[in-house]
Design a protein around this motif. Structure first.
Motif, PDB file in Angstrom:
ATOM      1  N   TRP A  61      40.212  50.551  68.724  1.00 56.26           N
ATOM      2  CA  TRP A  61      40.535  49.197  69.183  1.00 56.26           C
ATOM      3  C   TRP A  61      41.474  49.281  70.381  1.00 56.26           C
ATOM      4  CZ3 TRP A  61      39.152  44.193  67.837  1.00 56.26           C
ATOM      5  CH2 TRP A  61      40.016  43.159  68.218  1.00 56.26           C
ATOM      6  N   TRP A  62      42.559  50.052  70.235  1.00 61.66           N
ATOM      7  CA  TRP A  62      43.544  50.206  71.314  1.00 61.66           C
ATOM      8  C   TRP A  62      42.881  50.769  72.576  1.00 61.66           C
ATOM      9  CZ3 TRP A  62      44.783  54.990  73.424  1.00 61.66           C
ATOM     10  CH2 TRP A  62      45.784  54.964  74.397  1.00 61.66           C
ATOM     11  N   ALA A  63      42.099  51.846  72.432  1.00 59.65           N
ATOM     12  CA  ALA A  63      41.489  52.494  73.594  1.00 59.65           C
ATOM     13  C   ALA A  63      40.520  51.554  74.312  1.00 59.65           C
ATOM     14  CB  ALA A  63      40.766  53.772  73.166  1.00 59.65           C
ATOM     15  N   HIS A  64      39.664  50.872  73.558  1.00 57.22           N
ATOM     16  CA  HIS A  64      38.688  49.981  74.195  1.00 57.22           C
ATOM     17  C   HIS A  64      39.377  48.805  74.887  1.00 57.22           C
ATOM     18  CE1 HIS A  64      35.706  52.218  71.861  1.00 57.22           C
ATOM     19  NE2 HIS A  64      34.791  51.681  72.635  1.00 57.22           N
ATOM     20  N   LEU A  65      40.365  48.190  74.224  1.00 57.62           N
ATOM     21  CA  LEU A  65      41.038  47.062  74.851  1.00 57.62           C
ATOM     22  C   LEU A  65      41.875  47.506  76.043  1.00 57.62           C
ATOM     23  CD1 LEU A  65      39.950  45.534  72.394  1.00 57.62           C
ATOM     24  CD2 LEU A  65      42.101  44.284  72.344  1.00 57.62           C
ATOM     25  N   THR A  66      42.465  48.697  75.954  1.00 56.82           N
ATOM     26  CA  THR A  66      43.211  49.227  77.103  1.00 56.82           C
ATOM     27  C   THR A  66      42.267  49.447  78.279  1.00 56.82           C
ATOM     28  OG1 THR A  66      44.869  50.249  75.676  1.00 56.82           O
ATOM     29  CG2 THR A  66      44.657  51.144  77.906  1.00 56.82           C
ATOM     30  N   ARG A  67      41.087  50.020  77.998  1.00 49.76           N
ATOM     31  CA  ARG A  67      40.099  50.249  79.048  1.00 49.76           C
ATOM     32  C   ARG A  67      39.580  48.934  79.628  1.00 49.76           C
ATOM     33  NH1 ARG A  67      36.991  55.061  75.732  1.00 49.76           N
ATOM     34  NH2 ARG A  67      38.295  56.753  76.524  1.00 49.76           N
ATOM     35  N   ASP A 124      45.282  59.304  80.163  1.00 48.99           N
ATOM     36  CA  ASP A 124      44.748  58.272  81.058  1.00 48.99           C
ATOM     37  C   ASP A 124      43.530  57.601  80.425  1.00 48.99           C
ATOM     38  OD1 ASP A 124      44.272  56.595  83.219  1.00 48.99           O
ATOM     39  OD2 ASP A 124      43.205  58.131  84.365  1.00 48.99           O
ATOM     40  N   VAL A 125      43.737  57.014  79.244  1.00 50.97           N
ATOM     41  CA  VAL A 125      42.625  56.430  78.493  1.00 50.97           C
ATOM     42  C   VAL A 125      41.875  55.372  79.298  1.00 50.97           C
ATOM     43  CG1 VAL A 125      43.861  54.587  77.270  1.00 50.97           C
ATOM     44  CG2 VAL A 125      41.932  55.710  76.182  1.00 50.97           C
TER      45      VAL A 125
END
Length: 194
Positions: free
Chosen positions: A183-189, A135-136
């Motif tokens: 990058w993926w985690a921050h943009l997903t968040r 659940d990033v």
């Protein structure tokens, strides 16, 4: 995959990889990430990420320029930092609900030799997020499991190896994948979906 083969391509996507096209203009996160805290230093100055944000978003400076000439508490500092550090500052700004031109940021990351995830890598990370129940977007557990996450996404064991035991290509591969995962985690968040 393990060993010297990993790292040679630094996770560049290879054949059939599709680059993500980021929208031009400002992407504004709909909400602030619930686990982020705005912290001032002991003198009451704002965080470094905020200075990088102002220079990138408002003054339109390139991330390489920001990295080469730091401004700390309004004073220019000669000690440079890495463009990836500036990129991380800007990603952090999104968690604080600051809008960014993702197309420009992606272009400047590429110009700074920072690899971003392909559509296929992004989809694999989305899938692994569900499979690992991370659940990033809503939890702060990703940072603790990032190496394991990268290993699972890539089918590797390199990300969690002791740093000193890695070859130079393995270190480069690991660094490239940490940048992609961040990058993926921050943009997903921040609520971005490619």
């Amino acid at each position: 995959q393990d060993g010297a083969g990993e790292g040679a391509g630094a996770g560049g996507g290879g054949g059939g990889a599709t680059a993500i096209e980021y929208p031009s203009g400002t992407f504004s996160p709909p909400t602030k990430y619930p686990h982020v805290v705005y912290k001032r230093d002991k003198k009451g100055n704002g965080p470094r990420w905020e200075t990088s944000y102002v220079r990138f978003a408002q003054q339109r400076e390139h991330i390489q320029t920001i990295a080469s000439r730091q401004i700390v508490n309004g004073v220019s500092v000669e000690k440079p930092i890495q463009p990836r550090t500036v990129l991380n500052h800007l990603l952090t700004s999104m968690l604080h609900q600051r809008g960014l031109d993702l197309s420009r940021l992606a272009r400047e990351a590429a110009e700074s030799n920072i690899e971003l995830p392909t559509k296929e890598e992004w989809a694999a990370m989305d899938e692994q997020n569900v499979l690992m129940a991370l659940d990033v977007a809503g939890s702060d557990e990703f940072g603790k499991k990032r190496g394991e996450f990268i290993n699972t996404v890539t089918g590797s064991k390199v990300a969690t190896m002791e740093y000193g035991a890695k070859t130079e290509p393995q270190k480069e591969w690991t660094n490239a994948w940490y940048a992609k995962a961040d990058w993926w985690a921050h943009l997903t968040r921040a609520g971005f979906k490619p």
